[in-house]
Scaffold this active site. Structure first.
Site: not given
Length: 384
Positions: A116, A146, A223
């Site tokens: 993402h 992901d 992230s």
């Protein structure tokens, strides 16, 4: 016809109740997990009086240089009405800037991050801790887990050492390094709060991952960064936060990530096995509700398992004979307690291989063999 009606009845009479129950359980679980107590005598390197170093500073010094900032520019679709009135001006400077973290796997520039972070672009800017900026190419992404992998043109880069995420112990130390809120090379510390959190529990049910839960602070920008153990080994990829999680973060186990990154570097994509059903757990509460419905009582007789609510048309499940109302009770002779168990069996299998299932159907146990197909799209990834 009976089975089709059964599937509809289960969906209308039980589905809403179950979703509300699961949401309330998740909220309760999230609010009551808290912070497990840190062992009173943790086994960690002792601090020195000379330089105030400890196991955290040692890890940061060893791994920090292999953590990078990843910046991605993505074009943003304009509203058609705006385009109509503004013409070409509507598309000027319509770029969304995303920032995340990553870490270097090899000295020749292989890097891993979250999908993402880089989704929607094929080029990114990678900034090393030294301040050096490199252009990175997106080699491949896997939205189901992901995970994404990048390549930069460089040599002799610092690298991380990978640990064993299957041997994690609840309560052991964790260290997160990343770029939260754009603040480069930030370090936070916590513990392993839990392992094996399902994607549904984490709040991203379209993923096929059992997450590591930690209370090390993980914020937007973290992230793709590494979650480390006290020895400085990467045990996970920081990936998900919940707005209402009171400081809880989640990471993809590094053994899962390694399996995916190897495929992405080799072929640029990952093919996931596909069964083609939508399920809910057959809990004691659900059984009690079924027992009150005369039309369902004789149809669902299993005591535990994964209740099939829907079979995707033209899927391996439909071809193999699974029907709405079936309860999957065993796969490969192992008992099934929840849809997550089915998901893990499917993900661990291979495309084209037959999966042996036992289902309970109207009081009888039936054996089926399903040849798994290829998961068609990310939108159907929650349909295991």
């Amino acid at each position: 016809m009976i089975l089709v009606v059964l599937g509809a009845e289960i969906g209308t009479r039980i589905g809403t109740h179950l979703r509300e129950r699961e949401q309330s359980q998740l909220a309760l679980q999230t609010s009551t997990i808290g912070h497990p107590p840190i062992p009173s005598q943790p086994i960690i390197p002792s601090a020195t009086d000379r330089d105030n170093s400890n196991f955290i500073t040692t890890v940061v010094a060893k791994v920090g240089t292999a953590v990078v900032k990843v910046e991605a520019d993505r074009p943003v679709s304009q509203n058609p009405l705006v385009e109509k009135f503004l013409g070409n001006l509507a598309n000027e400077d319509r770029v969304e800037k995303g920032t995340g973290s990553g870490f270097i796997l090899s000295a020749d520039g292989k890097i891993v991050t979250n999908s993402h972070v880089v989704d929607g672009t094929d080029r990114v800017k990678v900034t090393l801790k030294s301040g050096q900026v490199l252009e990175g190419k997106v080699v491949g992404i896997d939205r189901v887990t992901d995970i994404a992998v990048l390549q930069v043109n460089a040599q002799n880069l610092p690298t991380v050492k990978l640990g064993d995420s299957d041997r994690l112990v609840q309560g052991e130390w964790t260290i997160a390094i990343g770029n939260p809120l754009g603040l480069d090379n930030t370090v936070t510390v916590g513990i392993i709060s839990a392992t094996g959190r399902t994607s549904t529990q984490v709040g991203i049910p379209d993923k096929r991952v059992n997450f590591i839960q930690t209370d090390a602070a993980i914020n937007p920008g973290n992230s793709g960064g590494p979650l480390l153990n006290a020895s400085g080994e990467v045990i996970g990829i920081n990936t998900a936060i919940r707005a209402n999680a009171q400081g809880l973060g989640f990471a993809i186990p590094i053994l899962t990530a390694t399996r995916i990154t190897n495929q992405l570097f080799a072929t640029g994509k990952v093919l996931h096995p596909y069964l083609g059903v939508q399920m809910i757990p057959l809990t004691a509460e659900l059984k009690a509700g079924i027992a009150k419905e005369p039309s369902l009582r004789s149809k669902v007789t299993a005591q535990r398992g994964a209740l099939v609510m829907k079979v995707i048309p033209h899927s391996p499940a439909e071809t193999g004979g699974i029907r709405p109302g079936d309860v999957i009770i065993k796969i490969a002779n192992r008992s099934i307690d929840s849809p997550n168990d089915v998901q893990q069996h499917v993900e661990a299998s291979k495309i084209g291989r037959s999966l042996k299932l036992e289902v309970s159907r109207e009081g009888r146990v039936r054996s089926l063999e399903i040849e798994l197909g290829i998961s068609p799209t990310i939108t159907e990834s929650a349909e295991k």
